[in-house]
Scaffold this motif. Sequence first.
Motif, PDB file in Angstrom:
ATOM      1  N   HIS A  73      13.983  78.275 -69.934  1.00 10.29           N
ATOM      2  CA  HIS A  73      14.366  78.935 -71.279  1.00 10.29           C
ATOM      3  C   HIS A  73      15.390  80.645 -70.360  1.00 10.29           C
ATOM      4  O   HIS A  73      15.964  80.626 -71.133  1.00 10.29           O
ATOM      5  N   TYR A  74      14.932  80.619 -69.215  1.00  8.27           N
ATOM      6  CA  TYR A  74      14.917  81.698 -69.029  1.00  8.27           C
ATOM      7  C   TYR A  74      15.960  81.744 -68.436  1.00  8.27           C
ATOM      8  O   TYR A  74      16.450  83.061 -67.841  1.00  8.27           O
ATOM      9  N   THR A  75      16.409  80.777 -67.928  1.00  8.98           N
ATOM     10  CA  THR A  75      17.998  80.851 -67.947  1.00  8.98           C
ATOM     11  C   THR A  75      18.951  79.707 -68.025  1.00  8.98           C
ATOM     12  O   THR A  75      19.450  78.514 -67.959  1.00  8.98           O
ATOM     13  N   LYS A  76      19.240  80.638 -69.731  1.00 11.63           N
ATOM     14  CA  LYS A  76      20.114  80.210 -69.966  1.00 11.63           C
ATOM     15  C   LYS A  76      20.833  80.996 -70.779  1.00 11.63           C
ATOM     16  O   LYS A  76      20.531  80.644 -71.950  1.00 11.63           O
ATOM     17  N   LEU A  77      21.341  81.430 -70.499  1.00  8.36           N
ATOM     18  CA  LEU A  77      22.464  82.475 -70.729  1.00  8.36           C
ATOM     19  C   LEU A  77      23.796  81.664 -71.196  1.00  8.36           C
ATOM     20  O   LEU A  77      24.199  80.725 -70.183  1.00  8.36           O
ATOM     21  N   PRO A  78      24.536  81.972 -72.160  1.00  6.14           N
ATOM     22  CA  PRO A  78      24.208  83.338 -72.659  1.00  6.14           C
ATOM     23  C   PRO A  78      23.443  82.749 -74.061  1.00  6.14           C
ATOM     24  O   PRO A  78      23.221  83.671 -75.287  1.00  6.14           O
ATOM     25  N   THR A  79      22.164  82.046 -74.213  1.00  7.33           N
ATOM     26  CA  THR A  79      21.811  81.281 -75.548  1.00  7.33           C
ATOM     27  C   THR A  79      20.353  82.307 -75.823  1.00  7.33           C
ATOM     28  O   THR A  79      20.332  82.818 -76.842  1.00  7.33           O
ATOM     29  N   TYR A  80      19.829  82.841 -74.508  1.00  5.87           N
ATOM     30  CA  TYR A  80      18.682  84.078 -74.540  1.00  5.87           C
ATOM     31  C   TYR A  80      19.037  84.689 -74.074  1.00  5.87           C
ATOM     32  O   TYR A  80      18.842  85.435 -72.918  1.00  5.87           O
ATOM     33  N   PRO A  81      19.596  86.090 -74.823  1.00  9.01           N
ATOM     34  CA  PRO A  81      20.503  87.090 -73.962  1.00  9.01           C
ATOM     35  C   PRO A  81      19.398  88.449 -73.564  1.00  9.01           C
ATOM     36  O   PRO A  81      19.942  89.116 -72.866  1.00  9.01           O
ATOM     37  N   GLU A  82      18.207  88.190 -74.042  1.00  5.53           N
ATOM     38  CA  GLU A  82      17.271  89.247 -74.524  1.00  5.53           C
ATOM     39  C   GLU A  82      16.694  89.067 -72.767  1.00  5.53           C
ATOM     40  O   GLU A  82      15.495  89.983 -72.481  1.00  5.53           O
ATOM     41  N   THR A  83      16.825  87.852 -72.533  1.00  6.97           N
ATOM     42  CA  THR A  83      15.269  88.051 -71.328  1.00  6.97           C
ATOM     43  C   THR A  83      15.235  88.794 -70.591  1.00  6.97           C
ATOM     44  O   THR A  83      13.912  88.851 -70.073  1.00  6.97           O
ATOM     45  N   ILE A  84      15.346  88.455 -69.935  1.00  5.62           N
ATOM     46  CA  ILE A  84      15.520  89.218 -68.414  1.00  5.62           C
ATOM     47  C   ILE A  84      15.412  90.703 -68.212  1.00  5.62           C
ATOM     48  O   ILE A  84      14.079  91.298 -67.956  1.00  5.62           O
ATOM     49  N   TYR A 137      24.496  75.787 -68.186  1.00  4.28           N
ATOM     50  CA  TYR A 137      23.405  76.151 -67.888  1.00  4.28           C
ATOM     51  C   TYR A 137      23.399  75.135 -66.270  1.00  4.28           C
ATOM     52  O   TYR A 137      22.434  75.611 -65.653  1.00  4.28           O
ATOM     53  N   SER A 138      24.383  74.772 -65.790  1.00  4.71           N
ATOM     54  CA  SER A 138      25.025  74.476 -64.665  1.00  4.71           C
ATOM     55  C   SER A 138      25.364  75.521 -63.680  1.00  4.71           C
ATOM     56  O   SER A 138      26.349  74.697 -62.544  1.00  4.71           O
TER      57      SER A 138
END
Length: 300
Positions: A73-84, A137-138
């Motif tokens: 999930h940590y590289t699922k932009l823009p789904t999880y925008p606050e991860t980084i 995601y790709s």
Amino acid sequence: MNNYPDFIIIGAMKCATSTLHEQLAVQPGIFMSDLKEPNFFSDDDHYTKGIEWYLSHFKSAKPNDLCGESSTHYTKLPTYPETIERIAKYLPDVKLIYVMRHPIDRLKSQYIHEWSQKVISVEINQAIHQYPELIDYSRYSMQLKPYFETFGKERILPVFFERMLTHPQEELERVCRFIGYQGKAIWNSELDAQNVSSERMRKNELRDFFVEAPGFKQLRRWFIPKSFRNWVRSLWTLKKKPQLDWQQREYLKTIFDEDLAVLGSWLGIELSCDNFKATIQTSPMEWVDLSKQHQFTSYE
């Protein structure tokens, strides 16, 4: 004293991150979280549990163990925008491993996964327009760009699914050198392959209850012929691999070739959908000196 992870496998989804997680977990001196995907920094419902909940997944590690976790999930932009931003807050010095795969193959594998979870019910040629995350995601350089800007390229290791399949020992050693492992890494060929999305069955609560019920597995084997069990399984399994129409494949290649051109510039190679598999097999890929490259391509 709580153990903090030394490294994280940040994705990409459907690129054998589970396989790499399990291979690292069997190396003496490396502790991988039992919950393979804590998704702490991405998912709001997990993040609100607090950092102590996250660190509890590493409490069984020995004092000198290298600790890691794997959350695609940590590289699922823009789904999880606050991860980084969240990772940087708690783990500013963490090392990050990003596993990539031919972008169309990865997309198709994700489609099968989402079909099995009843997230997607339409066929793949319609799904790529209806579910933009299949494409996003790709888009590897799009996912990596904010990580580079926050952590720097020296703390991110590029790994490729296809090369890990053909050079598993070499790639495992490379990952272990990156995370600072002092032992002798050995690829365990007896571990079951984790990336089996092509055989996924569609989710069904009633069927899953009986499948998972204690003792029911043995009863099925005793009283239900295997041929009948296989027929029932086929009712819940994707009948054939999803096939992209020529027009849709060309549409995807246009999108992914643009993204791969940026990724290739960071690796010092020319990269496209057509040459992807052959090119990444030539040697382990490393980032070139990005300070000598043109400014990052922007994504609106």
